[in-house]
Write an enzyme that holds these catalytic residues in place. Structure first.
Site, mmCIF file in Angstrom:
data_model
loop_
_atom_site.group_PDB
_atom_site.id
_atom_site.type_symbol
_atom_site.label_atom_id
_atom_site.label_comp_id
_atom_site.label_asym_id
_atom_site.label_seq_id
_atom_site.Cartn_x
_atom_site.Cartn_y
_atom_site.Cartn_z
ATOM 1 N N CYS A 132 -1.000 3.370 2.987
ATOM 2 C CA CYS A 132 -0.169 3.134 4.165
ATOM 3 C C CYS A 132 0.045 4.421 4.965
ATOM 4 O O CYS A 132 0.260 5.485 4.393
ATOM 5 C CB CYS A 132 1.184 2.568 3.749
ATOM 6 S SG CYS A 132 1.067 0.903 3.108
ATOM 7 N N VAL A 348 12.084 9.386 1.239
ATOM 8 C CA VAL A 348 10.814 9.602 0.517
ATOM 9 C C VAL A 348 9.668 9.922 1.484
ATOM 10 O O VAL A 348 8.888 10.846 1.250
ATOM 11 C CB VAL A 348 10.471 8.389 -0.372
ATOM 12 C CG1 VAL A 348 9.148 8.605 -1.107
ATOM 13 C CG2 VAL A 348 11.600 8.140 -1.378
HETATM 14 C C1 LIG Z 1 -0.378 3.170 -5.071
HETATM 15 C C2 LIG Z 1 1.036 3.544 -5.301
HETATM 16 O O1 LIG Z 1 1.510 3.579 -6.422
HETATM 17 N N1 LIG Z 1 1.746 3.807 -4.230
HETATM 18 C C3 LIG Z 1 3.162 4.119 -4.380
HETATM 19 C C4 LIG Z 1 3.279 5.582 -4.732
HETATM 20 O O2 LIG Z 1 2.627 6.305 -3.706
HETATM 21 P P1 LIG Z 1 2.291 7.840 -3.927
HETATM 22 O O3 LIG Z 1 2.010 8.082 -5.358
HETATM 23 O O4 LIG Z 1 1.250 8.208 -2.933
HETATM 24 O O5 LIG Z 1 3.677 8.474 -3.509
HETATM 25 P P2 LIG Z 1 4.336 9.816 -4.020
HETATM 26 O O6 LIG Z 1 5.454 9.485 -4.930
HETATM 27 O O7 LIG Z 1 3.280 10.739 -4.507
HETATM 28 O O8 LIG Z 1 4.917 10.400 -2.658
HETATM 29 C C5 LIG Z 1 6.286 10.705 -2.524
HETATM 30 C C6 LIG Z 1 6.459 11.876 -1.588
HETATM 31 O O9 LIG Z 1 5.841 13.031 -2.163
HETATM 32 C C7 LIG Z 1 4.982 13.663 -1.217
HETATM 33 N N2 LIG Z 1 3.846 14.284 -1.922
HETATM 34 C C8 LIG Z 1 3.147 13.570 -2.849
HETATM 35 C C9 LIG Z 1 2.060 14.118 -3.477
HETATM 36 C C10 LIG Z 1 1.676 15.432 -3.152
HETATM 37 O O10 LIG Z 1 0.695 15.982 -3.680
HETATM 38 N N3 LIG Z 1 2.399 16.107 -2.222
HETATM 39 C C11 LIG Z 1 3.490 15.568 -1.600
HETATM 40 O O11 LIG Z 1 4.130 16.225 -0.756
HETATM 41 C C12 LIG Z 1 4.539 12.501 -0.311
HETATM 42 O O12 LIG Z 1 4.084 12.958 0.923
HETATM 43 C C13 LIG Z 1 5.811 11.673 -0.215
HETATM 44 O O13 LIG Z 1 6.648 12.213 0.782
HETATM 45 O O14 LIG Z 1 4.666 5.915 -4.829
HETATM 46 C C14 LIG Z 1 5.397 5.732 -3.609
HETATM 47 C C15 LIG Z 1 6.830 6.168 -3.853
HETATM 48 O O15 LIG Z 1 7.455 5.299 -4.727
HETATM 49 C C16 LIG Z 1 5.304 4.278 -3.142
HETATM 50 O O16 LIG Z 1 5.872 4.199 -1.849
HETATM 51 C C17 LIG Z 1 3.886 3.796 -3.094
HETATM 52 O O17 LIG Z 1 3.865 2.395 -2.937
HETATM 53 C C1 LIG Z 2 3.036 2.611 0.305
HETATM 54 C C2 LIG Z 2 2.489 1.637 -0.419
HETATM 55 O O1 LIG Z 2 1.289 1.633 -1.003
HETATM 56 P P1 LIG Z 2 0.121 2.738 -0.991
HETATM 57 O O2 LIG Z 2 0.634 3.917 -1.722
HETATM 58 O O3 LIG Z 2 -0.969 2.035 -1.719
HETATM 59 O O4 LIG Z 2 -0.205 3.014 0.427
HETATM 60 C C3 LIG Z 2 3.201 0.361 -0.718
HETATM 61 O O5 LIG Z 2 2.740 -0.359 -1.627
HETATM 62 O O6 LIG Z 2 4.206 0.062 -0.048
#
Ligand SMILES: CC(=O)N[C@H]1[C@@H](OP(=O)(O)OP(=O)(O)OC[C@H]2O[C@@H](n3ccc(=O)[nH]c3=O)[C@H](O)[C@@H]2O)O[C@H](CO)[C@@H](O)[C@@H]1O
Ligand SMILES: C=C(OP(=O)(O)O)C(=O)O
Length: 463
Positions: A132, A348
């Site tokens: 997303c 987040v």
């Molecule tokens: C496929 C999946 O499981 N997607 C979920 C996962 O996304 P996803 O694992 O991508 O989300 P993250 O928890 O990593 O991201 C949370 C925050 O950390 C930041 N960040 C993350 C990694 C990084 O290397 N650097 C950094 O700055 C991101 O930009 C964001 O602001 O957890 C999110 C938070 O619950 C959910 O909204 C998503 O649905």
């Molecule tokens: C943000 C989401 O998913 P993804 O991390 O796969 O984009 C979501 O499931 O709402």
């Protein structure tokens, strides 16, 4: 980085559209299966095994198809029988950049293949990620941790190449933010790294705990301590697993919010109270009613609008056990029907309110602010992102032509269209909603929603 959900609204083909005649309360029952955010990671974990894995309660969503494709290009034999997935990784092999890049921009999952591929093959290639379009979504934590494990990371025009010339070794690592993906990255890498890994400030979402259960079944040694500390003792070999995925709490909350916004009643079979505690508190604070059925087979939660006015609330999204960011959009639609001023502070992601402009066109009264309106200062306030919303209700929503920008925003547009008076046309349903909602159209019909697909080009065409 490209993104599945980053496509500009105008590019959705006009036949990818649902016509919604709003104003009918949703009433009935839906079933939720395994969580999108666990199933895809469980599939990656299967790569680590020396024997086949079996995953049950797998939903028919596009993210599962994407990971199936990624596993297959790496030589994993994947078979789906009903909602049971069989994965045989005994012949894992390297794949060419071109065949992997077929999956570029499709989801967040490819980055999680790094550790398992480095363990199995000594090298990995990762295409550009999708997912997303709700913020920058960097992968700096992932790459930083992988480098510390001993990986050599080289970025090129076509993606990211990794190798581990000296193997992977346990690390002591503290995340700047409890990222779900980065925590999974560390888990999937540390389980077979030499020595012990200590991860501090780890994410502890239910999907992560379920992934830990899977890895433990495979032979891993993982201790979840208090205060977000996870300790992983590396082992030499992991075997396959057999596991039933935990139910999708995001889908469950989406149907609950739809019941509230349309003044209906929906029994969400499979929804689990423990994983949804924070959502349930919010649902009740707004004035929604629910009843938990804890029967092991028929169990679920019935959500309904009790007929009394909904109450405004001040909310903040957060990492677990806080209010999940993926629940935010459906809740905001329900809050447009509450009697007074509500606040939603998104902590987040920096850019997760884009979808509110379409809601405003439908008559919702929503203003965005860059201040941290929820009370807790967050990193987005300092950087001037519009990440707080004030919702003034109740608003009489009217029909509109809507363009879905991403997965959860898309479902919230569907809810708004169902709550509105008149006929809306929602574009981009196949492209976005199917990534995370199984059979959503059949489920909507089963709940009595008045929806149809365009039968003629004139109907599908935009005004
Ligand atoms: C496929 C999946 O499981 N997607 C979920 C996962 O996304 P996803 O694992 O991508 O989300 P993250 O928890 O990593 O991201 C949370 C925050 O950390 C930041 N960040 C993350 C990694 C990084 O290397 N650097 C950094 O700055 C991101 O930009 C964001 O602001 O957890 C999110 C938070 O619950 C959910 O909204 C998503 O649905
Ligand atoms: C943000 C989401 O998913 P993804 O991390 O796969 O984009 C979501 O499931 O709402």
């Amino acid at each position: 980085m490209s993104s599945t959900d980053a496509t500009t609204p105008e590019t959705a083909p006009s036949e990818d559209m649902l016509i919604i005649h709003g104003g009918t309360p949703l009433d009935g029952e839906v079933q939720v299966r395994g969580a999108k955010n666990l199933v895809s990671k469980a599939m990656v974990a299967a790569l680590l095994g020396t024997s086949p894995s079996v995953l049950r309660s797998v939903p028919a969503i596009r993210d599962v198809e994407v990971v199936t494709g990624l596993l297959r290009v790496h030589g994993v034999d994947v078979d789906l029988d009903g909602d049971t997935l069989y994965m045989d990784p005994t012949s894992v092999e390297s794949a060419g950049v071109e065949e992997i890049n077929v999956h570029a921009g499709t989801s967040r999952i490819p980055i999680l293949l790094c550790g398992p591929l480095l363990h199995r093959l000594g090298r990995a290639f990762i295409p550009d990620l999708g997912g997303c379009n709700i913020g920058g979504r960097p992968i700096d934590f992932h790459l930083d941790a992988l480098r510390k494990f001993g990986a050599v990371v080289e970025k090129s025009a076509d993606g990211t190449h990794l190798s581990a010339p000296n193997g992977l070794h346990g690390i002591r690592y503290e995340l700047e933010f409890p990222s779900v993906g980065a925590t999974e990255q560390v888990l999937l890498t540390a389980v077979m790294a030499k020595g012990t890994t200590e991860l501090r400030n780890a994410a502890i979402e239910p999907e992560i705990i379920d992934l830990i259960c899977i890895l433990q079944k495979m032979g891993a040694i993982i201790k979840v301590h208090t205060n977000r500390v996870i300790e992983i003792v590396g082992v030499d070999e992991l075997k396959g697993y057999s596991h039933r995925a935990l139910p999708d709490r995001i889908e469950a909350a989406s149907w609950a919010s739809a019941a509230l916004a349309t003044q209906g009643s929906v029994y969400v079979r499979g929804a689990q109270q423990a994983d949804m505690m924070t959502f349930l508190n919010v649902f009740r604070s707004i004035g929604g009613a629910y009843e938990v059925n804890d029967d092991p087979i028929e169990g679920g939660i019935r959500f309904w609008h009790p007929g009394t006015p909904l109450k405004p609330v001040a909310l903040e999204t957060d990492v677990h056990p806080g209010l999940m960011t993926d629940w935010q959009q459906p809740i905001v639609v329900a809050l447009t029907q509450a009697d007074g001023l509500s606040i939603m502070h998104e902590t987040v992601y920096e850019n997760r309110f884009g979808y509110t402009s379409e809601l405003r066109r439908m008559g919702a009264n929503i203003e965005l602010y860059s201040d941290c309106l929820g009370g807790t200062p967050c990193r987005w306030g300092r950087r001037n992102f519009l990440h707080s919303a004030v919702i003034a209700g109740p608003s009489k929503l009217h029909a509109a032509d809507l363009q879905i920008p991403d997965l959860r925003a898309g479902f919230s547009h569907l809810i708004a269209a169902m709550a509105a008076e008149g006929t809306s046309r929602v574009y981009g349903v196949d492209r976005y909603i199917t990534r995370g909602y199984e059979n959503f159209e059949a489920k909507l019909l089963g709940l009595g929603a008045k929806i149809e697909r365009p039968t003629s080009p004139t109907l599908a065409g935009r005004p």
